[in-house]
Design a protein around this motif. Sequence first.
Motif, PDB file in Angstrom:
ATOM      1  N   HIS A  17      14.157 -24.703 -36.497  1.00 17.74           N
ATOM      2  CA  HIS A  17      14.923 -25.642 -37.311  1.00 17.74           C
ATOM      3  C   HIS A  17      16.039 -26.326 -36.501  1.00 17.74           C
ATOM      4  N   ALA A  18      16.172 -25.955 -35.214  1.00 16.75           N
ATOM      5  CA  ALA A  18      17.255 -26.495 -34.403  1.00 16.75           C
ATOM      6  C   ALA A  18      16.838 -27.806 -33.763  1.00 16.75           C
ATOM      7  N   ALA A  19      16.464 -28.759 -34.597  1.00 17.81           N
ATOM      8  CA  ALA A  19      16.037 -30.057 -34.089  1.00 17.81           C
ATOM      9  C   ALA A  19      17.214 -30.798 -33.463  1.00 17.81           C
ATOM     10  N   ILE A  20      16.913 -31.624 -32.466  1.00 20.95           N
ATOM     11  CA  ILE A  20      17.916 -32.462 -31.809  1.00 20.95           C
ATOM     12  C   ILE A  20      17.849 -33.841 -32.442  1.00 20.95           C
ATOM     13  N   THR A  29      17.577 -43.170 -35.891  1.00 19.88           N
ATOM     14  CA  THR A  29      17.700 -41.745 -35.585  1.00 19.88           C
ATOM     15  C   THR A  29      16.479 -41.280 -34.806  1.00 19.88           C
ATOM     16  N   VAL A  30      16.735 -40.675 -33.658  1.00 18.88           N
ATOM     17  CA  VAL A  30      15.670 -40.116 -32.819  1.00 18.88           C
ATOM     18  C   VAL A  30      15.740 -38.604 -32.947  1.00 18.88           C
ATOM     19  N   VAL A  31      14.639 -37.990 -33.339  1.00 19.55           N
ATOM     20  CA  VAL A  31      14.609 -36.549 -33.580  1.00 19.55           C
ATOM     21  C   VAL A  31      13.583 -35.895 -32.660  1.00 19.55           C
ATOM     22  N   LEU A  32      14.012 -34.869 -31.944  1.00 23.11           N
ATOM     23  CA  LEU A  32      13.123 -34.038 -31.132  1.00 23.11           C
ATOM     24  C   LEU A  32      13.234 -32.593 -31.611  1.00 23.11           C
ATOM     25  N   GLN A  33      12.116 -31.899 -31.632  1.00 25.22           N
ATOM     26  CA  GLN A  33      12.139 -30.503 -32.040  1.00 25.22           C
ATOM     27  C   GLN A  33      12.620 -29.593 -30.914  1.00 25.22           C
ATOM     28  N   GLN A  34      12.585 -30.089 -29.684  1.00 24.60           N
ATOM     29  CA  GLN A  34      13.084 -29.350 -28.533  1.00 24.60           C
ATOM     30  C   GLN A  34      13.465 -30.368 -27.464  1.00 24.60           C
ATOM     31  N   PRO A  35      14.258 -29.972 -26.460  1.00 24.35           N
ATOM     32  CA  PRO A  35      14.650 -30.932 -25.425  1.00 24.35           C
ATOM     33  C   PRO A  35      13.439 -31.574 -24.750  1.00 24.35           C
ATOM     34  N   ALA A  36      13.548 -32.858 -24.469  1.00 24.90           N
ATOM     35  CA  ALA A  36      12.455 -33.597 -23.842  1.00 24.90           C
ATOM     36  C   ALA A  36      12.159 -33.029 -22.462  1.00 24.90           C
ATOM     37  N   ARG A  37      10.872 -32.904 -22.162  1.00 21.60           N
ATOM     38  CA  ARG A  37      10.433 -32.393 -20.867  1.00 21.60           C
ATOM     39  C   ARG A  37       9.620 -33.419 -20.086  1.00 21.60           C
ATOM     40  N   ARG A 139      21.905 -34.822 -24.634  1.00 25.86           N
ATOM     41  CA  ARG A 139      21.501 -34.020 -25.795  1.00 25.86           C
ATOM     42  C   ARG A 139      19.987 -33.980 -25.907  1.00 25.86           C
ATOM     43  N   LEU A 140      19.340 -35.136 -25.700  1.00 24.41           N
ATOM     44  CA  LEU A 140      17.884 -35.193 -25.833  1.00 24.41           C
ATOM     45  C   LEU A 140      17.171 -34.401 -24.744  1.00 24.41           C
ATOM     46  N   THR A 141      17.795 -34.255 -23.589  1.00 27.99           N
ATOM     47  CA  THR A 141      17.168 -33.516 -22.493  1.00 27.99           C
ATOM     48  C   THR A 141      17.684 -32.085 -22.375  1.00 27.99           C
ATOM     49  N   GLY A 142      18.687 -31.725 -23.167  1.00 30.51           N
ATOM     50  CA  GLY A 142      19.236 -30.378 -23.094  1.00 30.51           C
ATOM     51  C   GLY A 142      20.018 -30.127 -21.823  1.00 30.51           C
ATOM     52  N   THR A 143      20.631 -31.174 -21.291  1.00 30.05           N
ATOM     53  CA  THR A 143      21.382 -31.060 -20.026  1.00 30.05           C
ATOM     54  C   THR A 143      22.834 -31.493 -20.226  1.00 30.05           C
ATOM     55  N   MET A 144      23.437 -31.032 -21.291  1.00 32.21           N
ATOM     56  CA  MET A 144      24.773 -31.485 -21.651  1.00 32.21           C
ATOM     57  C   MET A 144      25.858 -31.216 -20.602  1.00 32.21           C
ATOM     58  N   PRO A 145      25.854 -30.077 -19.904  1.00 32.13           N
ATOM     59  CA  PRO A 145      26.924 -29.878 -18.920  1.00 32.13           C
ATOM     60  C   PRO A 145      27.007 -30.998 -17.875  1.00 32.13           C
TER      61      PRO A 145
END
Length: 294
Positions: A17-20, A29-37, A139-145
């Motif tokens: 349920h932790a959609a981005i 609104t762009v929704v991904l179920q997990q970070p883009a790979r 956020r979309l790639t899961g690379t926030m730092p």
Amino acid sequence: MTRWLMIAACLLAAPAHAAISVLDDDGATVVLQQPARRIVSLAPHVTELLFAAGGGDRIVGTVRFSDYPAAARNIPRVGDNRMVDIERLVALKPDLLVVWRHNASVRQMDQLRKLGIPLFYSEPRRLEDVADAILRLGRLTGTMPQAQQSAAQLRQQLDGLQARYRHRPLVRVFYQVWDKPLYTLNDRHIINDAIRVCGGENVFASLPLVAPSLSPEAVLQENPEAIVSADRQDQSTSGVEMWKRYPSMLAVRRDNLFALDADLFNRSGPRIVAGAAQLCEKLELARKRRGERP
């Protein structure tokens, strides 16, 4: 025991349920179920934004002229920012497309949308929007730092420019996109914001089209104090040279015909702040020349 089993089940189910979810530059609104790979970047500035956000190693396809940073040159091409080889793109199995709205083929974008691949439109209109775009892509790639670090550095550079030039005397500027045909940009384009940050005034800011075509006579009538273009490295002659045939024009009389680096200034990516710094220096030179020339 039942209580702990329920807690464990909830924990296992939580990631599903932790959609981005982020907004793109079209307000969608762009929704991904997990970070883009597996990302396909459909504009050079998008490629630069993704690398700045820390997602460069997720790009599996891009377009012609995506040549920065150096690692981008090794990414497979799927066309250019006007025409995409859809079969080649689909074969890359992307889980995210990042596109440039105003230069993308509407028909092709409709085709891609029907394939169900999430699309993120990138069209920063202000310099500060570039840092925000990096964060959203992070956020979309899961690379926030890394995205946060890049965005903070960019904002620091922009704050420095604004602090230095916000109170400088106004310089009326004609920005020349191209000379054949002659056209410019209005106040809805990011380059207008760069002119503003540098203490300039875009003489054609109020025109209704984002990239209107003009006649030389229209520019002569405005009589700008500076004329600026962004030239490619392979250009033998700068586009601003055409104005030397009009010696009575203020920009010509004061030698305020300025060419910037197109790779920095024409791409709405992280390097545009460095391009804006070049512009600010040129406009400051124009101010100094007020006392040197009539």
